[in-house]
Design an enzyme around this catalytic site. Structure first.
Site, PDB file in Angstrom:
ATOM      1  N   HIS A 264       8.611  -1.920   5.841  1.00  0.00           N
ATOM      2  CA  HIS A 264       7.435  -2.280   6.293  1.00  0.00           C
ATOM      3  C   HIS A 264       6.889  -3.551   5.539  1.00  0.00           C
ATOM      4  O   HIS A 264       5.697  -3.922   5.401  1.00  0.00           O
ATOM      5  CB  HIS A 264       6.359  -1.314   6.384  1.00  0.00           C
TER       6      HIS A 264
ATOM      7  N   HIS B 233       0.964  -0.111  13.725  1.00  0.00           N
ATOM      8  CA  HIS B 233       1.534   1.345  13.226  1.00  0.00           C
ATOM      9  C   HIS B 233       0.308   2.326  13.332  1.00  0.00           C
ATOM     10  O   HIS B 233      -0.128   3.106  12.498  1.00  0.00           O
ATOM     11  CB  HIS B 233       1.674   1.123  11.770  1.00  0.00           C
TER      12      HIS B 233
ATOM     13  N   GLU C 269       5.908   3.398  17.643  1.00  0.00           N
ATOM     14  CA  GLU C 269       5.969   1.806  16.956  1.00  0.00           C
ATOM     15  C   GLU C 269       6.982   1.225  17.575  1.00  0.00           C
ATOM     16  O   GLU C 269       7.858   1.221  17.777  1.00  0.00           O
ATOM     17  CB  GLU C 269       6.530   1.936  15.566  1.00  0.00           C
TER      18      GLU C 269
HETATM   19  C1  BGC Z   1       8.509   5.303   9.271  1.00  0.00           C
HETATM   20  C2  BGC Z   1       8.271   6.633   8.439  1.00  0.00           C
HETATM   21  C3  BGC Z   1       7.040   6.385   7.509  1.00  0.00           C
HETATM   22  C4  BGC Z   1       6.078   5.732   8.020  1.00  0.00           C
HETATM   23  C5  BGC Z   1       4.845   5.498   7.025  1.00  0.00           C
HETATM   24  C6  BGC Z   1       7.083   4.967   9.899  1.00  0.00           C
HETATM   25  O1  BGC Z   1       7.580   3.739  10.560  1.00  0.00           O
HETATM   26  O2  BGC Z   1       9.557   5.495  10.207  1.00  0.00           O
HETATM   27  O3  BGC Z   1       9.421   7.124   7.968  1.00  0.00           O
HETATM   28  O4  BGC Z   1       6.980   7.403   6.635  1.00  0.00           O
HETATM   29  O5  BGC Z   1       6.501   4.760   8.803  1.00  0.00           O
HETATM   30  O6  BGC Z   1       5.417   4.558   6.052  1.00  0.00           O
END
Ligand code: BGC
Length: 341
Positions: free
Chosen positions: A106, A175, A306
């Protein structure tokens, strides 16, 4: 008619003001702040016309400036995981901060969810811009990013544009964590979901795609016909869904997912131009965060859809390419439609 109003949401160290924008139509109200482009509130009607806030989040800015699981935020420069935080572009190796097991996730330590964007009111919405410096969080090239949220009737449309000065991977998403029963409700087991994908990406034990593109046919990842989330999660070996579904190739928006909450009647339909969608069922929430109105968000208390490029695509030549070159425009759109049935 959508009304767009704004106020001051909070103040960051250094005196920077975080603004909040409220977009309101007959049937939907959405609030977005200029910190992280975060959707802090999203109210939709149930079948009796009663509004509830259906996204997880916090009551105050501090919740979002502290470490949290990306509630409502725009994720970038690259959403999801990059194996070992390494990639090569134009024969140069790049190394990113490792912030998820052995991988980078991310956007790194201070991704687009943790920066202040410059907002501007536009017709039916708000447009937020941010310039990510060359080298920021290890990524090459100066990247100019524009995220536009517009609300028309029962549709919230998010458009992402970006331009770079050097070739760089780019993968932008939102998200938001949804619970169609209303945020703070215990789980999403009574939600019914379908995802229009013939293939999904299996992952290794660090959640990096193995590189295989597996058919959903005959697996618990076959969500082409609606399934009840609770019973489907119970069938999985994993603790819930946290997988990328591969969408059919198309430059136009295509319907990728639909979620129906029978008790309230709320329906969320998602359309996107993106090649994938990560279904994440909040497997890592553990009740330790104090959310809106004192809510404790436990495991499976929400789901995320997402819309995105495929995880670790920058290291997997067989996946759709995510490298944006100088002179090109990144342009992706996701539309969330809220209705009742
Ligand atoms: C991921 C998860 C993660 C979450 C928060 C999602 O996009 O796939 O594994 O825990 O984001 O970081």
């Amino acid at each position: 008619m959508t009304s767009v109003t704004s106020d001051v949401y909070g103040c960051l160290p250094g005196g920077f003001t975080v603004k909040r924008f409220c977009l309101q139509s007959e049937s939907v109200k959405v609030e977005i702040i200029s910190f992280g482009c975060i959707i802090t509130c999203l109210e939709t009607k149930d079948r009796h016309g009663n509004f509830s806030d259906i996204v997880l989040g916090f009551d105050y800015l501090e919740g979002y400036t502290n470490k949290h699981p990306y509630f409502g935020a725009v994720i970038g420069r690259v959403a999801n995981r990059i194996a070992k935080g390494r990639f090569t572009v134009d024969s140069k190796d790049y190394f990113l901060p490792i912030n998820n097991g052995p991988n980078s996730i991310h956007g790194g330590l201070k991704g687009f969810d943790k920066v202040l964007w410059t907002p501007e009111v536009v017709e039916n919405g708000v447009q937020l811009s941010y310039t990510s410096d060359d080298g920021e969080e290890g990524y090459p090239g100066e990247l100019k990013v524009l995220v536009t949220y517009t609300l028309v009737g029962n549709e919230l449309v998010v458009n992402y544009k970006a331009w770079t000065s050097k070739a760089t991977p780019v993968n932008l998403t939102n998200h938001s964590y949804f619970n169609l029963a209303g945020q703070g409700s215990e789980n999403i087991y009574d939600h019914e979901i379908s995802i229009d994908a013939d293939h999904y990406l299996p992952v290794d034990d660090t959640m990096i795609p193995t590189g295989d593109i597996n058919p959903v046919e005959g697996t618990y990842f076959d969500l082409r016909k609606p399934v009840i989330l609770g019973s489907q999660i119970a069938k999985l070996q994993e603790s819930g869904f946290d997988h990328n579904f591969c969408l059919k190739e198309s430059k136009r928006q295509q319907t990728c997912a639909r979620v129906w909450h029978n008790p309230s009647g709320r329906v969320l339909s998602v359309r996107t131009t993106q090649p994938g969608v990560q279904l994440y069922t909040a497997n890592f929430l553990d009740g330790s965060l104090k959310g809106k109105g004192g809510a404790k968000y436990g495991k499976h208390s929400a789901f995320c859809l997402e819309t995105q490029a495929w995880p670790d695509a920058v290291n997997k030549p067989q996946f759709p390419d995510i490298v944006l070159h100088c002179g090109e425009q990144y342009d992706q759109t996701t539309c969330y439609q809220f209705s009742v049935e």
